[in-house]
Design a protein around this motif. Structure first.
Motif, short mmCIF file in Angstrom:
data_model
loop_
_atom_site.label_atom_id
_atom_site.label_comp_id
_atom_site.label_asym_id
_atom_site.label_seq_id
_atom_site.Cartn_x
_atom_site.Cartn_y
_atom_site.Cartn_z
N MET A 157 77.81 50.64 60.42
CA MET A 157 77.09 51.83 60.59
C MET A 157 75.74 51.50 61.38
O MET A 157 75.34 52.49 62.03
CB MET A 157 76.54 52.34 59.23
CG MET A 157 76.09 53.53 59.12
SD MET A 157 75.97 54.57 57.52
CE MET A 157 75.14 53.22 56.48
N THR A 158 74.82 50.39 61.06
CA THR A 158 73.76 50.15 61.83
C THR A 158 74.03 49.90 63.45
O THR A 158 73.25 50.56 64.06
CB THR A 158 73.18 48.71 61.33
OG1 THR A 158 72.75 48.95 59.92
CG2 THR A 158 72.05 48.49 62.14
N ALA A 159 75.15 49.56 63.76
CA ALA A 159 75.57 49.24 64.86
C ALA A 159 75.83 50.67 65.80
O ALA A 159 75.27 50.71 66.94
CB ALA A 159 76.89 48.51 65.07
N LEU A 160 76.50 51.65 65.00
CA LEU A 160 76.73 52.94 65.58
C LEU A 160 75.28 53.70 65.72
O LEU A 160 75.05 54.14 66.56
CB LEU A 160 77.66 53.78 64.76
CG LEU A 160 79.09 53.21 64.69
CD1 LEU A 160 79.82 53.93 63.51
CD2 LEU A 160 79.62 53.58 66.06
N CYS A 161 74.57 53.55 64.89
CA CYS A 161 73.28 54.19 64.70
C CYS A 161 72.23 53.67 65.77
O CYS A 161 71.71 54.55 66.75
CB CYS A 161 72.57 54.19 63.59
SG CYS A 161 73.08 55.23 62.15
N MET A 162 72.30 52.51 66.29
CA MET A 162 71.58 51.99 67.21
C MET A 162 72.00 52.14 68.54
O MET A 162 71.38 52.12 69.58
CB MET A 162 71.51 50.24 67.04
CG MET A 162 70.76 49.66 65.88
SD MET A 162 68.96 50.56 65.72
CE MET A 162 68.28 49.76 66.92
N GLU A 163 73.47 52.36 68.76
CA GLU A 163 73.96 52.84 69.93
C GLU A 163 73.74 54.13 70.06
O GLU A 163 73.34 54.44 71.54
CB GLU A 163 75.49 52.62 69.88
CG GLU A 163 76.35 53.04 71.20
CD GLU A 163 77.78 52.77 71.05
OE1 GLU A 163 78.49 52.93 71.96
OE2 GLU A 163 78.32 52.14 70.05
N TRP A 164 73.78 54.82 69.29
CA TRP A 164 73.77 56.53 69.60
C TRP A 164 72.46 57.22 69.27
O TRP A 164 71.95 57.95 69.80
CB TRP A 164 74.85 57.29 68.86
CG TRP A 164 76.14 56.91 69.31
CD1 TRP A 164 76.92 56.10 68.64
CD2 TRP A 164 76.76 57.31 70.55
NE1 TRP A 164 78.27 56.10 69.25
CE2 TRP A 164 78.10 56.97 70.25
CE3 TRP A 164 76.57 58.28 71.49
CZ2 TRP A 164 79.01 57.09 71.40
CZ3 TRP A 164 77.63 58.67 72.34
CH2 TRP A 164 78.79 57.79 72.50
#
Length: 222
Positions: A73-80
């Protein structure tokens, strides 16, 4: 602490002298070392060890799955939504895990909630005052998204401990000076943090510490 003791017992360690070393000094001073050694002596059977071992393994597995989900979830938020994650963390009490949880649950488009009050109501942090024939029936909070509500309450505890923040001063004024219920004050802080979340996301800006005028006007409101 206690978790370390449970972990050792699950590994077959039952020596009270070894187990008591895992306790915090404050605990030992409060109860006395001799009392704690007696409490840990001869109370765990082989069957208990097997059951505790299985429970510890289940808890560790659940925690590992939780950590893996959080990493994704953190990776997705940091990407988008990298800027939103950064801005949310400028709010006292909001850390990276909380910021990603907020985005996962309410998104970043605040046009879905025309006003902060609508977001507060949707989450279930709006205070209610049910009164009939002059009698108060309920003064709790409304129902809503329990996941965001839980995150906000966790943030409120952190914010109340941050020195020189509006929320720490608010907590002190309410709990110490006015002797209000601690949990009710934390709910009030959670509500104020959620309002800050709405402004940060809707305006695409970082958190701005309240002015003295705002502080004076809202310091007594719970």
């Amino acid at each position: 602490g206690y978790r370390s003791i449970v972990k050792l017992i699950s590994q077959g360690v039952t020596d009270a002298e070894v187990l008591v070393k895992e306790l915090h000094g404050r605990t030992i001073n409060r109860h006395g070392r001799e009392t704690l050694v007696k409490a840990l002596t001869g109370v765990v059977s082989e069957t208990d060890i097997d059951i505790i071992k299985q429970l510890v393994e289940e808890i560790e597995l659940q925690q590992r799955h939780k950590d893996e989900a959080q990493e994704k979830m953190t990776a997705l938020c940091m990407e988008w939504f990298p800027q939103e994650v950064e801005n949310l963390q400028t709010i006292p009490g909001v850390k990276e895990r909380s910021a990603t949880s907020i985005i996962a649950e309410i998104g970043t488009d605040m046009t879905h909630f025309q006003t902060p009050k609508k977001l507060v109501s949707w989450v279930g942090l709006r205070p209610r005052n049910e009164e009939s024939a002059g009698k108060i029936k309920a003064r709790g909070i409304t129902h809503g998204n329990r996941f965001v509500r839980k995150t906000m309450i966790e943030c409120s505890w952190g914010a109340a401990r941050m020195k020189e923040s509006f929320f720490a001063e608010f907590s002190y004024r309410q709990c110490i000076e006015r002797r209000k219920n601690k949990m009710k004050v934390q709910v009030a802080i959670a509500r104020k943090i959620l309002v800050a979340v709405w402004y940060v996301l809707s305006q695409g800006t970082q958190y701005i510490k309240p002015t003295d005028h705002y502080t004076a006007a809202h310091m007594t409101a719970v």
